[in-house]
Design an enzyme around this catalytic site. Structure first.
Site, PDB file in Angstrom:
ATOM      1  N   SER A  55      43.339  49.950  32.957  1.00 28.43           N
ATOM      2  CA  SER A  55      44.193  49.480  31.780  1.00 28.43           C
ATOM      3  C   SER A  55      45.586  49.200  32.299  1.00 28.43           C
ATOM      4  O   SER A  55      46.318  48.587  31.568  1.00 28.43           O
ATOM      5  CB  SER A  55      44.209  50.367  30.791  1.00 28.43           C
ATOM      6  OG  SER A  55      44.776  51.570  30.606  1.00 28.43           O
ATOM      7  N   LYS A 116      49.628  55.086  29.136  1.00 27.27           N
ATOM      8  CA  LYS A 116      50.160  53.706  29.026  1.00 27.27           C
ATOM      9  C   LYS A 116      51.589  53.622  29.054  1.00 27.27           C
ATOM     10  O   LYS A 116      52.101  54.462  29.359  1.00 27.27           O
ATOM     11  CB  LYS A 116      49.663  53.287  27.224  1.00 27.27           C
ATOM     12  CG  LYS A 116      48.322  53.290  26.949  1.00 27.27           C
ATOM     13  CD  LYS A 116      47.413  52.376  27.671  1.00 27.27           C
ATOM     14  CE  LYS A 116      45.802  52.619  27.140  1.00 27.27           C
ATOM     15  NZ  LYS A 116      44.965  51.700  27.760  1.00 27.27           N
TER      16      LYS A 116
END
Length: 263
Positions: A55, A116
């Protein structure tokens, strides 16, 4: 004479036994001290993590191993193993900055670790329109810098080439993102998000292949309390093999990534 012949044997036996017991307890003491030091370092200073998903490609790759600084944002109950000691809020807290790559506990279960990039701060509005990021109503600058070859599911050098951009966030922090499906991916058009106070909006750099704050049912806004720490440095990176298979290191280790900073 018989007594004097026996006593040295007993004394010698006791001496050997004492040395053995002393050596055993010294070993236990040493191991205990090492474990306590490791626990303190892991809880208060640095914790190792490995990257199992893509990701944050191209910033972080599958098989990267990195250290996360626990002190960067202060300490919450999520800073310590098993959530102990239990307390609310943070102590010695410093809020994450826009652009930080950070590990946090998934708000939906408070146990799964996610990593993230911090995109939206408390009070910000965030929206994706036709693949472009808008923060507080203003489009975030980006420039095309080439293609990223995605060899994750193919032989090396044969994967598709994906558009790659340098994005410059408000405040001047820049990072690289990829758009696997161009500017019309599944999360390239979103509602307008208003980040609540005490929360942050997190996104992956692999914009079309990231479960992040754009998906309110999976991640959503991340409470400040849920942050574990800030990603700092890669200490190991291996492609296509588990780290323990040391005999594959010469060809599988990404030597150029070792000891590089995360930004």
């Amino acid at each position: 004479m018989e007594r004097s012949g026996v006593e040295p044997d007993k004394a010698g036996s006791v001496s050997v036994k004492a040395k053995r017991e002393g050596g055993f307890f010294d070993t236990v003491k040493l191991v205990t001290q090492a474990l306590l030091i490791a626990l303190v370092v892991r809880s208060l200073l640095f914790q190792p993590f490995n990257i199992p998903s893509g990701s944050l490609i191209p910033t972080l790759l599958i098989g990267d191993y990195l250290f996360v600084s626990k002190y960067a944002y202060g300490y919450s109950r999520y800073s310590f193993p098993f959530g102990l000691p239990p307390f609310d809020g943070r102590i010695l807290g410093t809020e994450p900055k826009r652009g930080d790559v950070a590990v946090f506990k998934l708000p939906k279960d408070d146990s799964t670790d996610y990593i993230k990039r911090v995109i939206g701060l408390p009070g910000d509005t965030v929206q994706m329109i036709d693949g472009r990021l808008f923060i507080n109503g203003k489009i975030v600058a980006r420039e095309r810098i080439g293609n990223y070859r995605d060899d994750e599911d193919t032989a090396p050098g044969t994967g598709p080439e994906i558009p790659m951009y340098r994005e410059i966030l408000p405040g001047g922090v820049s990072h690289v993102v990829i758009e696997r499906y161009g500017d019309q991916g599944p999360w390239d058009n979103t509602p307008l998000y208003k980040v609540p106070e005490g929360h942050f909006f997190m996104m992956g750099d692999n914009r079309d292949n990231s479960a992040d704050s754009r998906d309110m049912n999976t991640v959503g806004f991340v409470p400040y309390e849920n942050f574990v720490g800030r990603a700092e440095v890669l200490f190991f990176s291996i492609d296509g093999a588990p780290a323990w298979q040391f005999w594959k290191w010469p060809n599988a280790v990404r030597w150029d990534r070792l000891f590089s900073r995360v930004h």
